[in-house]
Design an enzyme around this catalytic site. Sequence first.
Site, PDB file in Angstrom:
ATOM      1  N   GLU A  83       8.715  15.102  10.607  1.00 41.57           N
ATOM      2  CA  GLU A  83       8.257  16.301  10.277  1.00 41.57           C
ATOM      3  C   GLU A  83       8.036  17.140  11.768  1.00 41.57           C
ATOM      4  O   GLU A  83       7.900  18.657  11.567  1.00 41.57           O
ATOM      5  CB  GLU A  83       7.060  16.161   9.268  1.00 41.57           C
ATOM      6  CG  GLU A  83       7.377  15.847   8.077  1.00 41.57           C
ATOM      7  CD  GLU A  83       5.980  15.692   7.100  1.00 41.57           C
ATOM      8  OE1 GLU A  83       4.900  15.480   7.842  1.00 41.57           O
ATOM      9  OE2 GLU A  83       6.171  15.746   5.971  1.00 41.57           O
ATOM     10  N   GLU A 114       9.077  -7.564   8.288  1.00 41.30           N
ATOM     11  CA  GLU A 114       7.501  -7.476   8.895  1.00 41.30           C
ATOM     12  C   GLU A 114       7.310  -8.655   9.619  1.00 41.30           C
ATOM     13  O   GLU A 114       6.381  -8.549  10.736  1.00 41.30           O
ATOM     14  CB  GLU A 114       6.645  -7.021   7.801  1.00 41.30           C
ATOM     15  CG  GLU A 114       6.073  -7.986   7.008  1.00 41.30           C
ATOM     16  CD  GLU A 114       4.962  -7.557   5.912  1.00 41.30           C
ATOM     17  OE1 GLU A 114       3.881  -8.046   5.978  1.00 41.30           O
ATOM     18  OE2 GLU A 114       5.345  -6.414   5.533  1.00 41.30           O
TER      19      GLU A 114
END
Length: 302
Positions: A83, A114
């Site tokens: 963004e 992960e």
Amino acid sequence: MEINQLTTETRNPNSQHIDRLTTAEMVKIINNEDKKVAEAVEKALPEIAKAIDLIAERFKKGGRLIYCGAGTSGRLGTLDAIELTPTYSVSPKQAFGILAGGKEAMYEAVEGAEDSKELAVNDLKSHQLTDQDVVIAIAASGRTPYAISAVEYGNQLGALTVSVTCNKDGVMNQLAQIGIAAVVGPEIITGSTRMKAGTAQKMILNMLSTGVMIKAGKVYQNLMVNVQPTNLKLIQRSISIIREATGSDAETAEQYLRKAENHVAAAIVMIETGRSLSESEQSLKENNDRIAQAINELQKKS
């Protein structure tokens, strides 16, 4: 610390019977718990402010913001980075997210990613991490191996490392140069850290990136002055920003946008000081693109 001892993994006494409540009662409990998030973030403001100052120093010198994480945490970091391009015209090469499991992990779970510390090192090596960069590692638990490894490798290379977690005693907070922990307490649904923890992480990331953009001169007053007027809509938005910043009419704003060669910040400085484009751009350069300071310096010279 065992996972069942983490605050984010304990049971919430306020929601133990949520499966037996009416929908209205259910959403009220969720809303009441969500109210605690802002208070938890508030307690971390000193660390957030310190992080903004240190990140901004590196960013203004060309250092990169590299968000690292897995699952929800990693996706929130990637979203924050993405963004910055449409909002502040930051190059995607200077701010980006690295997700455990790669780009496909943005849309679906990549099992086991992960848990790999080696994967994080390889990912950062592939992006040629340097001591000028910033590693922002995100993990609700504060103990995700991928995120921990990102912090450790960042420290080895001399990068600035920041952790964003929701457990005060998380390993990441001890390893990172700046540990930010918003302790939101047990989730409504035990262990569902996409809820309060995710909201807290989003709020913290918003503060970090917005604060850095302000420090980097990409905001004047409360206006996004780094917009690139590349189409009709953005030209109109640029004119509106110049009008709001200077109090000028639309015709004057458009005229100065052309004079400034579509450089919104320079147009504002030109209107406020009566100086030429070259003088305005030079003052912006000397004042790290901070419009208010550039205007002040030129006015002193009048």
